[in-house]
Design an enzyme around this catalytic site. Structure first.
Site, PDB file in Angstrom:
ATOM      1  N   ASP A  13       0.539  -9.633   7.907  1.00 40.63           N
ATOM      2  CA  ASP A  13       0.588  -9.162   6.520  1.00 40.63           C
ATOM      3  C   ASP A  13       1.324  -7.823   6.381  1.00 40.63           C
ATOM      4  OD1 ASP A  13      -1.023 -11.323   6.033  1.00 40.63           O
ATOM      5  OD2 ASP A  13      -2.611 -10.189   5.026  1.00 40.63           O
ATOM      6  N   ASP A  14       1.797  -7.576   5.161  1.00 40.13           N
ATOM      7  CA  ASP A  14       2.249  -6.256   4.675  1.00 40.13           C
ATOM      8  C   ASP A  14       3.672  -5.872   5.050  1.00 40.13           C
ATOM      9  OD1 ASP A  14      -0.392  -6.243   3.903  1.00 40.13           O
ATOM     10  OD2 ASP A  14      -0.898  -4.336   4.832  1.00 40.13           O
TER      11      ASP A  14
ATOM     12  N   HIS B 270       2.816 -11.863  -0.667  1.00 39.78           N
ATOM     13  CA  HIS B 270       1.673 -10.952  -0.520  1.00 39.78           C
ATOM     14  C   HIS B 270       1.720  -9.854  -1.587  1.00 39.78           C
ATOM     15  CE1 HIS B 270      -1.788  -9.548   1.640  1.00 39.78           C
ATOM     16  NE2 HIS B 270      -1.234  -8.444   2.112  1.00 39.78           N
TER      17      HIS B 270
ATOM     18  N   HIS C  81       1.442  -4.266  -3.148  1.00 40.34           N
ATOM     19  CA  HIS C  81       0.137  -4.177  -2.472  1.00 40.34           C
ATOM     20  C   HIS C  81      -0.757  -3.152  -3.181  1.00 40.34           C
ATOM     21  CE1 HIS C  81      -2.791  -4.355   0.807  1.00 40.34           C
ATOM     22  NE2 HIS C  81      -2.076  -5.299   1.368  1.00 40.34           N
TER      23      HIS C  81
ATOM     24  N   HIS D  56      -1.349  -7.589  11.260  1.00 39.28           N
ATOM     25  CA  HIS D  56      -0.486  -6.831  10.350  1.00 39.28           C
ATOM     26  C   HIS D  56       0.758  -6.335  11.078  1.00 39.28           C
ATOM     27  CE1 HIS D  56      -4.421  -6.689   8.390  1.00 39.28           C
ATOM     28  NE2 HIS D  56      -3.765  -6.498   7.251  1.00 39.28           N
TER      29      HIS D  56
END
Length: 202
Positions: A21-22, A72, A76, A165
């Protein structure tokens, strides 16, 4: 009967799904891609639109090497996520991914895994697949590579979706060196136990 018996004895390798993620977040996303390539493993990357704009070549590499891309959100944002105002962020990120890669993803993971009923309804209506996880590596908390590896190996089972991540909350150049260090011994152990690391299909 003999044919049936042979089918029953046929070994079925358990599948698992590593997710990141991210990102993309350099140099760590590229380092992760190098490691995955060396081990013949596939993964899924849930990218933030802001980071995709910053590193479009890395996103294209993710797809070129057989991994899958998921949405995603764009920034964020904690406020937008917890208030349920992610529709514009989702659409913006989809458009960015499609413009750069030519691919429209239907995979979505909300920041912090927080999906309000309103956003769930929107995602269902637009045929998105919401992807959660059952194993949290806690690499986001700054733990050591050994802790990341051990925590995953203690819980891994066929069908597991592992949360990792390669970035941090749509920010640039955030340190993910411990995730990178954990990956080779983790993959070596998983493969030796017969697990196949697959991507989540679009």
């Amino acid at each position: 009967m003999k044919e049936e018996s042979n089918l029953q004895r046929k070994r079925i390798d358990p599948e698992i799904f590593l997710t990141f993620d991210d990102g993309p977040n350099e140099p760590y996303t590229s380092q992760i891609l190098d490691i995955l390539k060396n081990f013949g493993a596939k993964a899924s990357f849930f990218v933030c639109g802001r980071c995709v704009e910053y590193s479009p070549d890395v996103v294209q590499r993710i797809l070129n090497e057989g991994h899958s891309i998921g949405n995603h959100s764009y920034s964020h944002s904690m406020v937008l996520t917890f208030m349920g105002f992610l529709k514009r962020e989702i659409e913006k990120t989809d458009n960015i991914i499609q413009k750069i890669t030519g691919v429209r993803t239907n995979l979505f993971r909300s920041p912090w895994g927080m999906t309000t009923p309103w956003i769930k309804s929107y995602l269902k209506k637009n045929k998105y697949k919401i992807v959660s996880w059952d194993i949290n590596s806690y690499d986001w908390a700054g733990v050591s590579a050994r802790t990341i590896e051990d925590g995953i190996l203690k819980k891994i089972k066929s069908g597991s979706v592992v949360l990792l991540h390669d970035g941090k909350e749509a920010k640039f150049h955030r340190n993910r060196s411990q995730t990178v260090l954990a990956l080779p011994p983790l993959l070596e152990n998983l493969i030796s136990r017969g697990f196949i690391c697959k991507n989540i299909s679009l």
